[in-house]
Design a protein around this motif. Structure first.
Motif, PDB file in Angstrom:
ATOM      1  N   ALA A   2       0.843  -1.201   0.000  1.00  0.00           N
ATOM      2  CA  ALA A   2       0.000   0.000   0.000  1.00  0.00           C
ATOM      3  C   ALA A   2       0.879   1.252   0.000  1.00  0.00           C
ATOM      4  O   ALA A   2       1.969   1.263   0.573  1.00  0.00           O
ATOM      5  N   GLU A   3       0.363   2.282  -0.655  1.00  0.00           N
ATOM      6  CA  GLU A   3       1.114   3.530  -0.691  1.00  0.00           C
ATOM      7  C   GLU A   3       1.003   4.219   0.652  1.00  0.00           C
ATOM      8  O   GLU A   3      -0.007   4.121   1.341  1.00  0.00           O
ATOM      9  N   LYS A   4       2.053   4.932   1.025  1.00  0.00           N
ATOM     10  CA  LYS A   4       2.108   5.605   2.308  1.00  0.00           C
ATOM     11  C   LYS A   4       1.111   6.760   2.351  1.00  0.00           C
ATOM     12  O   LYS A   4       1.026   7.560   1.428  1.00  0.00           O
ATOM     13  N   GLN A   5       0.369   6.831   3.452  1.00  0.00           N
ATOM     14  CA  GLN A   5      -0.564   7.933   3.633  1.00  0.00           C
ATOM     15  C   GLN A   5       0.217   9.202   3.943  1.00  0.00           C
ATOM     16  O   GLN A   5       1.192   9.174   4.691  1.00  0.00           O
ATOM     17  N   ILE A   6      -0.203  10.309   3.358  1.00  0.00           N
ATOM     18  CA  ILE A   6       0.428  11.599   3.580  1.00  0.00           C
ATOM     19  C   ILE A   6      -0.482  12.405   4.499  1.00  0.00           C
ATOM     20  O   ILE A   6      -1.598  12.752   4.126  1.00  0.00           O
ATOM     21  N   ILE A   7      -0.003  12.700   5.706  1.00  0.00           N
ATOM     22  CA  ILE A   7      -0.804  13.433   6.676  1.00  0.00           C
ATOM     23  C   ILE A   7      -0.603  14.929   6.431  1.00  0.00           C
ATOM     24  O   ILE A   7       0.529  15.413   6.405  1.00  0.00           O
ATOM     25  N   LEU A   8      -1.723  15.652   6.255  1.00  0.00           N
ATOM     26  CA  LEU A   8      -1.656  17.080   5.957  1.00  0.00           C
ATOM     27  C   LEU A   8      -2.657  17.881   6.779  1.00  0.00           C
ATOM     28  O   LEU A   8      -3.753  17.406   7.065  1.00  0.00           O
ATOM     29  N   THR A   9      -2.261  19.107   7.112  1.00  0.00           N
ATOM     30  CA  THR A   9      -3.204  20.063   7.663  1.00  0.00           C
ATOM     31  C   THR A   9      -3.915  20.709   6.478  1.00  0.00           C
ATOM     32  O   THR A   9      -3.496  20.542   5.322  1.00  0.00           O
ATOM     33  N   GLU A  10      -4.969  21.467   6.744  1.00  0.00           N
ATOM     34  CA  GLU A  10      -5.656  22.165   5.649  1.00  0.00           C
ATOM     35  C   GLU A  10      -4.697  23.107   4.928  1.00  0.00           C
ATOM     36  O   GLU A  10      -4.712  23.209   3.706  1.00  0.00           O
ATOM     37  N   GLU A  11      -3.851  23.810   5.701  1.00  0.00           N
ATOM     38  CA  GLU A  11      -2.878  24.725   5.101  1.00  0.00           C
ATOM     39  C   GLU A  11      -1.889  23.966   4.216  1.00  0.00           C
ATOM     40  O   GLU A  11      -1.568  24.389   3.109  1.00  0.00           O
ATOM     41  N   GLY A  12      -1.422  22.815   4.693  1.00  0.00           N
ATOM     42  CA  GLY A  12      -0.488  22.008   3.917  1.00  0.00           C
ATOM     43  C   GLY A  12      -1.109  21.503   2.634  1.00  0.00           C
ATOM     44  O   GLY A  12      -0.469  21.496   1.582  1.00  0.00           O
ATOM     45  N   LEU A  13      -2.364  21.075   2.704  1.00  0.00           N
ATOM     46  CA  LEU A  13      -3.081  20.618   1.513  1.00  0.00           C
ATOM     47  C   LEU A  13      -3.203  21.748   0.506  1.00  0.00           C
ATOM     48  O   LEU A  13      -2.924  21.571  -0.685  1.00  0.00           O
ATOM     49  N   ARG A  14      -3.571  22.926   0.987  1.00  0.00           N
ATOM     50  CA  ARG A  14      -3.717  24.089   0.099  1.00  0.00           C
ATOM     51  C   ARG A  14      -2.384  24.435  -0.579  1.00  0.00           C
ATOM     52  O   ARG A  14      -2.332  24.679  -1.776  1.00  0.00           O
ATOM     53  N   LYS A  15      -1.300  24.401   0.184  1.00  0.00           N
ATOM     54  CA  LYS A  15       0.021  24.717  -0.381  1.00  0.00           C
ATOM     55  C   LYS A  15       0.421  23.713  -1.460  1.00  0.00           C
ATOM     56  O   LYS A  15       0.958  24.099  -2.503  1.00  0.00           O
ATOM     57  N   LEU A  16       0.170  22.413  -1.222  1.00  0.00           N
ATOM     58  CA  LEU A  16       0.501  21.402  -2.232  1.00  0.00           C
ATOM     59  C   LEU A  16      -0.345  21.589  -3.487  1.00  0.00           C
ATOM     60  O   LEU A  16       0.167  21.469  -4.606  1.00  0.00           O
ATOM     61  N   GLU A  17      -1.628  21.891  -3.311  1.00  0.00           N
ATOM     62  CA  GLU A  17      -2.502  22.110  -4.472  1.00  0.00           C
ATOM     63  C   GLU A  17      -2.058  23.336  -5.264  1.00  0.00           C
ATOM     64  O   GLU A  17      -2.043  23.313  -6.503  1.00  0.00           O
ATOM     65  N   GLU A  18      -1.651  24.400  -4.558  1.00  0.00           N
ATOM     66  CA  GLU A  18      -1.174  25.612  -5.245  1.00  0.00           C
ATOM     67  C   GLU A  18       0.126  25.333  -6.003  1.00  0.00           C
ATOM     68  O   GLU A  18       0.299  25.790  -7.131  1.00  0.00           O
ATOM     69  N   LYS A  19       1.023  24.584  -5.388  1.00  0.00           N
ATOM     70  CA  LYS A  19       2.293  24.250  -6.044  1.00  0.00           C
ATOM     71  C   LYS A  19       2.040  23.421  -7.302  1.00  0.00           C
ATOM     72  O   LYS A  19       2.637  23.669  -8.353  1.00  0.00           O
ATOM     73  N   LEU A  20       1.131  22.438  -7.198  1.00  0.00           N
ATOM     74  CA  LEU A  20       0.788  21.602  -8.345  1.00  0.00           C
ATOM     75  C   LEU A  20       0.196  22.450  -9.466  1.00  0.00           C
ATOM     76  O   LEU A  20       0.584  22.310 -10.628  1.00  0.00           O
ATOM     77  N   GLU A  21      -0.706  23.336  -9.134  1.00  0.00           N
ATOM     78  CA  GLU A  21      -1.340  24.197 -10.134  1.00  0.00           C
ATOM     79  C   GLU A  21      -0.300  25.091 -10.818  1.00  0.00           C
ATOM     80  O   GLU A  21      -0.311  25.258 -12.035  1.00  0.00           O
ATOM     81  N   HIS A  22       0.637  25.634 -10.042  1.00  0.00           N
ATOM     82  CA  HIS A  22       1.696  26.483 -10.589  1.00  0.00           C
ATOM     83  C   HIS A  22       2.581  25.683 -11.559  1.00  0.00           C
ATOM     84  O   HIS A  22       2.922  26.171 -12.640  1.00  0.00           O
ATOM     85  N   ILE A  60      10.131  18.809 -13.959  1.00  0.00           N
ATOM     86  CA  ILE A  60       8.797  19.356 -13.659  1.00  0.00           C
ATOM     87  C   ILE A  60       7.744  18.256 -13.741  1.00  0.00           C
ATOM     88  O   ILE A  60       6.892  18.133 -12.861  1.00  0.00           O
ATOM     89  N   GLU A  61       7.799  17.441 -14.792  1.00  0.00           N
ATOM     90  CA  GLU A  61       6.813  16.358 -14.938  1.00  0.00           C
ATOM     91  C   GLU A  61       6.926  15.355 -13.789  1.00  0.00           C
ATOM     92  O   GLU A  61       5.921  14.861 -13.281  1.00  0.00           O
ATOM     93  N   GLY A  62       8.147  15.069 -13.351  1.00  0.00           N
ATOM     94  CA  GLY A  62       8.348  14.174 -12.214  1.00  0.00           C
ATOM     95  C   GLY A  62       7.771  14.762 -10.933  1.00  0.00           C
ATOM     96  O   GLY A  62       7.142  14.066 -10.130  1.00  0.00           O
ATOM     97  N   GLU A  63       7.974  16.056 -10.744  1.00  0.00           N
ATOM     98  CA  GLU A  63       7.448  16.728  -9.560  1.00  0.00           C
ATOM     99  C   GLU A  63       5.916  16.740  -9.581  1.00  0.00           C
ATOM    100  O   GLU A  63       5.270  16.544  -8.554  1.00  0.00           O
ATOM    101  N   ILE A  64       5.337  16.954 -10.767  1.00  0.00           N
ATOM    102  CA  ILE A  64       3.874  16.926 -10.901  1.00  0.00           C
ATOM    103  C   ILE A  64       3.342  15.554 -10.511  1.00  0.00           C
ATOM    104  O   ILE A  64       2.380  15.445  -9.744  1.00  0.00           O
ATOM    105  N   LEU A  65       3.982  14.490 -11.005  1.00  0.00           N
ATOM    106  CA  LEU A  65       3.550  13.130 -10.663  1.00  0.00           C
ATOM    107  C   LEU A  65       3.649  12.870  -9.156  1.00  0.00           C
ATOM    108  O   LEU A  65       2.758  12.274  -8.555  1.00  0.00           O
ATOM    109  N   THR A  66       4.737  13.335  -8.555  1.00  0.00           N
ATOM    110  CA  THR A  66       4.935  13.162  -7.120  1.00  0.00           C
ATOM    111  C   THR A  66       3.846  13.871  -6.324  1.00  0.00           C
ATOM    112  O   THR A  66       3.262  13.305  -5.398  1.00  0.00           O
ATOM    113  N   LEU A  67       3.550  15.128  -6.694  1.00  0.00           N
ATOM    114  CA  LEU A  67       2.527  15.898  -5.985  1.00  0.00           C
ATOM    115  C   LEU A  67       1.146  15.272  -6.165  1.00  0.00           C
ATOM    116  O   LEU A  67       0.362  15.196  -5.211  1.00  0.00           O
TER     117      LEU A  67
END
Length: 159
Positions: A2-22, A60-67
């Motif tokens: 199983a893939e490792k669960q990533i524990i995030l706060t709401e702020e952390g989730l928002r930051k990852l989503e913004e980084k992915l969108e950028h 960049i493509e690798g980072e997108i896949l990771t995020l």
């Protein structure tokens, strides 16, 4: 496995989503322009600008896949459910360094959000692991490369 669960706060989730969108909108477009310009220069077989741009594109493509994978496996912390009786992910903790008497304030977050410069430490870090589950008044010993650190938990609050 199983893939490792990533524990995030709401702020952390928002930051990852913004980084992915950028990455998907701005950075992808910028590197595509660089590749196009490099091709316009002619022979790409000996064009270092083209090679650099293609390498950046792959990064960049690798980072997108990771995020995207991190977001798929994200487990959001319900910050309202974070108690103040024991240290958990999402707690802000005031510790007293038993050797020097200094007081340190850390917020315990998942490893994807850890940022020591913002006093956010991972639940998987030596200090984070040692204080998870502790109560106010507990004294913990933390094994670090420099030796053993001792901290007393002075206060626990919501992040």
């Amino acid at each position: 496995m199983a893939e490792k669960q990533i524990i995030l706060t709401e702020e952390g989730l928002r930051k990852l989503e913004e980084k992915l969108e950028h990455l998907k909108t701005v950075r992808r477009h910028d590197v595509a322009e660089r590749i196009k310009q490099a091709i316009d220069f002619g022979d790409i077989s000996e064009n270092s600008e083209y090679e650099d741009a293609k390498n950046e594109q792959a990064f960049i493509e690798g980072e997108i896949l990771t995020l995207e994978k991190m977001l798929r496996n994200a487990k959001l912390i319900d910050e309202n459910a974070v108690g103040i009786d024991i240290v958990t992910v999402g707690s802000t903790v005031i510790l007293k360094d038993m050797e020097f008497g200094d007081e340190l304030e850390y917020t315990i977050v998942g490893s994807a959000e850890a940022d020591p410069s913002e006093f956010k430490i991972s639940n998987e870090s030596p200090v984070g692991e040692a204080i998870i589950g502790q109560k106010v008044g507990s004294v913990v010993e933390v094994n670090v490369p420099a030796g053993i650190l001792k901290y007393e938990v002075l206060n626990i609050k919501r992040a």
